[in-house]
Design a protein around this motif. Structure first.
Motif, PDB file in Angstrom:
ATOM      1  N   ALA A 152       0.791  -1.289  -0.030  1.00 29.72           N
ATOM      2  CA  ALA A 152       0.017   0.051   0.015  1.00 29.72           C
ATOM      3  C   ALA A 152       0.838   1.307   0.019  1.00 29.72           C
ATOM      4  N   LEU A 153       1.979   1.344   0.855  1.00 33.06           N
ATOM      5  CA  LEU A 153       2.984   2.357   0.956  1.00 33.06           C
ATOM      6  C   LEU A 153       3.538   2.528  -0.591  1.00 33.06           C
ATOM      7  N   MET A 154       4.114   1.555  -1.238  1.00 31.06           N
ATOM      8  CA  MET A 154       4.676   1.579  -2.415  1.00 31.06           C
ATOM      9  C   MET A 154       3.771   2.405  -3.294  1.00 31.06           C
ATOM     10  N   ILE A 155       2.496   1.818  -3.197  1.00 37.07           N
ATOM     11  CA  ILE A 155       1.461   2.350  -4.340  1.00 37.07           C
ATOM     12  C   ILE A 155       1.392   3.592  -4.148  1.00 37.07           C
ATOM     13  N   ALA A 156       1.212   4.092  -2.805  1.00 34.77           N
ATOM     14  CA  ALA A 156       0.848   5.410  -2.405  1.00 34.77           C
ATOM     15  C   ALA A 156       2.132   6.489  -3.183  1.00 34.77           C
ATOM     16  N   VAL A 157       3.329   5.849  -2.977  1.00 33.85           N
ATOM     17  CA  VAL A 157       4.556   6.564  -3.500  1.00 33.85           C
ATOM     18  C   VAL A 157       4.266   6.758  -4.790  1.00 33.85           C
ATOM     19  N   ASP A 217      -1.441  14.788  -2.218  1.00 32.74           N
ATOM     20  CA  ASP A 217      -2.396  14.326  -1.243  1.00 32.74           C
ATOM     21  C   ASP A 217      -2.855  13.045  -1.762  1.00 32.74           C
ATOM     22  N   THR A 218      -2.474  11.857  -1.262  1.00 35.84           N
ATOM     23  CA  THR A 218      -2.470  10.698  -1.592  1.00 35.84           C
ATOM     24  C   THR A 218      -2.996   9.581  -0.284  1.00 35.84           C
ATOM     25  N   ASN A 219      -4.337   9.113  -0.785  1.00 36.43           N
ATOM     26  CA  ASN A 219      -4.925   8.320   0.488  1.00 36.43           C
ATOM     27  C   ASN A 219      -5.133   6.749  -0.280  1.00 36.43           C
ATOM     28  N   VAL A 220      -4.274   5.747   0.416  1.00 38.29           N
ATOM     29  CA  VAL A 220      -4.504   4.515   0.209  1.00 38.29           C
ATOM     30  C   VAL A 220      -5.254   3.584   1.289  1.00 38.29           C
ATOM     31  N   SER A 221      -6.401   3.074   0.930  1.00 41.06           N
ATOM     32  CA  SER A 221      -7.022   2.301   1.868  1.00 41.06           C
ATOM     33  C   SER A 221      -6.948   0.843   1.208  1.00 41.06           C
ATOM     34  N   ILE A 279      -7.931   3.859  -3.617  1.00 43.99           N
ATOM     35  CA  ILE A 279      -6.734   4.885  -3.794  1.00 43.99           C
ATOM     36  C   ILE A 279      -7.296   6.156  -4.498  1.00 43.99           C
ATOM     37  N   VAL A 280      -6.835   7.283  -3.669  1.00 45.83           N
ATOM     38  CA  VAL A 280      -7.361   8.536  -4.135  1.00 45.83           C
ATOM     39  C   VAL A 280      -6.106   9.393  -4.105  1.00 45.83           C
ATOM     40  N   SER A 281      -5.783  10.263  -5.148  1.00 48.20           N
ATOM     41  CA  SER A 281      -4.452  11.195  -5.335  1.00 48.20           C
ATOM     42  C   SER A 281      -4.916  12.177  -6.035  1.00 48.20           C
ATOM     43  N   GLY A 282      -5.139  13.368  -5.250  1.00 47.65           N
ATOM     44  CA  GLY A 282      -5.754  14.540  -5.826  1.00 47.65           C
ATOM     45  C   GLY A 282      -7.127  14.185  -6.580  1.00 47.65           C
ATOM     46  N   ASP A 283      -7.229  14.760  -7.582  1.00 47.50           N
ATOM     47  CA  ASP A 283      -8.657  14.328  -8.407  1.00 47.50           C
ATOM     48  C   ASP A 283      -8.427  13.058  -9.204  1.00 47.50           C
ATOM     49  N   ARG A 298     -10.788  10.541 -13.321  1.00 45.58           N
ATOM     50  CA  ARG A 298      -9.799  11.646 -13.531  1.00 45.58           C
ATOM     51  C   ARG A 298     -10.915  12.980 -13.504  1.00 45.58           C
ATOM     52  N   GLY A 299     -10.469  13.839 -12.423  1.00 44.86           N
ATOM     53  CA  GLY A 299     -11.469  14.807 -12.151  1.00 44.86           C
ATOM     54  C   GLY A 299     -12.396  14.514 -11.281  1.00 44.86           C
ATOM     55  N   ASP A 300     -13.105  15.544 -10.960  1.00 49.43           N
ATOM     56  CA  ASP A 300     -14.317  15.297  -9.755  1.00 49.43           C
ATOM     57  C   ASP A 300     -15.617  15.229 -10.803  1.00 49.43           C
TER      58      ASP A 300
END
Length: 423
Positions: A14-19, A29-33, A45-49, A67-69
């Motif tokens: 998970a940490l590797m994917i976040a990186v 702004d990366t969130n991995v669950s 996984i959310v990174s920005g938009d 991609r995008g909101d």
């Protein structure tokens, strides 16, 4: 997880994917669950938009990327607008369906595929697109705030509770529970219904987060605490158990709830988490001396780390007001092997005011368990001032000092009470 190794691999992945996402998208702004075991579970996984979601459960797989909101329609069952692109894929048995939403100027273009074949526009396709969108929303918990707001607008908390029965997994349920408790003042009956839903959840993390949301946002009647504690007993993770005990420790404790919370505490196996949870309970002004004695008795049996046990002893000194609690404290003290930790525990206890002469005498006597002459002397000196206030304490102090083998340390211990080794 079946083992610490599999857990470490999962967390590391998970940490590797976040990186990698942060590098690829240029957004920190990366969130991995992750909640995946034996190939089933949830990845979010959310990174920005941008983001990705995947749920696997038996023969069902739901995946989405965007991609995008994007915004939901007023009734929460369609996409009203999308900045760039949202793609959702659902696989059930051997059937694959995919819906693509893209910005098309003033409208949203919707394209639907079944088994990789583009389907003609029409009512049937519109229904299929809506169905796959709702499946994604109910699996991921994405846009939970908006959907809960819509459901509350069209009904009551009961409408949201009914929607929760249609959700696919704990990840989504926890997000809807957080949104509901933030937006609504729930009745005791609503809370009971919500707890019935939480009691069916399996993820330790999501159970803890859901219970935390209830306490953070709702006035929970004392009568509902036993049911909430019983739900918490399902949790296996020491960390989540500790956090749950900390949540319950903030409530008003009484003779009916304290034993249940202590049962929960005693199910924690790790020294660090057991100690941290115990500290929160010991800080509760409504914890009785009997409750403190039970915590210390359990600590003596369960905590192997002298450091953690000593820190717990230091936090429980205010309960040394009766023989039962003092007995438990001294039992935990004797469970330590480190002379250093024994000495520090007694030094910190010696700084406490308002201890009875009987308790101080017992603390002075137990300094004899310290084998190191230096630590024995230092621990004894912590009670020098108290010893000079009563002949019985002075006698106990001298008797302990005389058991110190080192002439130097024995002399210093006696000098602390104004005595010399020759007196």
């Amino acid at each position: 997880m079946n083992s610490l190794r599999s857990l470490s691999i999962l967390v590391g992945g998970a940490l590797m994917i976040a990186v990698l996402y942060g590098i690829a998208f240029g957004d920190k702004d990366t969130n991995v669950s992750f909640d995946i075991e034996d190939g089933e579970g949830v990845r979010h996984i959310v990174s920005g938009d941008r983001g990705e979601f995947m749920l696997r459960d038996d023969d069902l797989t739901i995946e989405a990327s965007w991609r995008g909101d994007y915004e939901l329609s007023d009734d929460g069952t369609d996409i009203a607008s999308v900045d760039k692109r949202l793609e959702i894929t659902r696989k059930i048995d051997d059937t694959t369906e995919r819906a693509v939403f893209e910005d098309d100027g003033d409208t949203v273009e919707r394209v639907f595929y079944r088994d990789h074949v583009k389907q003609d526009e029409g009512a049937a396709t519109d229904d299929a697109v809506q169905e796959i969108l709702l499946a994604f929303l109910r699996a991921s918990g994405v846009k939970a705030d908006e959907r809960v707001s819509i459901l509350m607008r069209n009904g009551t908390a009961a409408a949201v509770l009914d929607e929760m029965k249609l959700l696919y997994g704990d990840h989504a349920r926890q997000r809807y529970i957080s949104a509901l408790t933030e937006q609504a003042d729930l009745s005791p009956e609503d809370i009971r219904s919500l707890m019935a839903i939480i009691s069916e959840m399996e993820s330790d993390h999501d159970i803890r987060r859901a219970i935390d949301a209830v306490f953070e946002n709702e006035a929970v009647p004392a009568s509902e605490l036993p049911m909430m504690i019983a739900t918490a007993r399902k949790v296996d993770s020491d960390y989540d158990l500790r956090r749950l005990v900390e949540i319950f420790a903030d409530q008003e404790l009484d003779d009916s709830t304290t034993p249940l919370i202590l049962d929960l505490l005693e199910s924690i196996e790790g020294d660090h988490d057991f100690r941290r949870a115990s500290e929160e309970l010991l800080e509760s002004q409504s914890l009785s001396s009997a409750g403190a004695a039970r915590i210390l008795t359990a600590a003596a049996e369960q905590i192997e780390s002298d450091h953690d046990l000593r820190l717990l002893l230091s936090d429980s000194v205010r309960f040394l007001t009766d023989d039962v609690t003092t007995d438990a404290w001294l039992k935990a003290f004797s469970a330590m092997e480190s002379d250093h930790d024994k000495r520090v525990a007694l030094e910190e206890t010696g700084e406490t005011r308002d201890l009875s002469h009987g308790t101080i005498a017992r603390l002075i006597n137990i300094t004899r368990e310290i084998e190191s002459d230096h630590d024995h002397r230092r621990a004894l000196e912590a009670f020098a001032s108290a010893a000079m206030q009563a002949p019985s304490l002075m006698a106990a102090y001298k008797a302990s000092a005389e058991t110190i083998d080192s002439d130097h340390d024995r002399r210093q211990a006696l000098e602390a009470i104004g005595e010399s080794a020759d007196d």
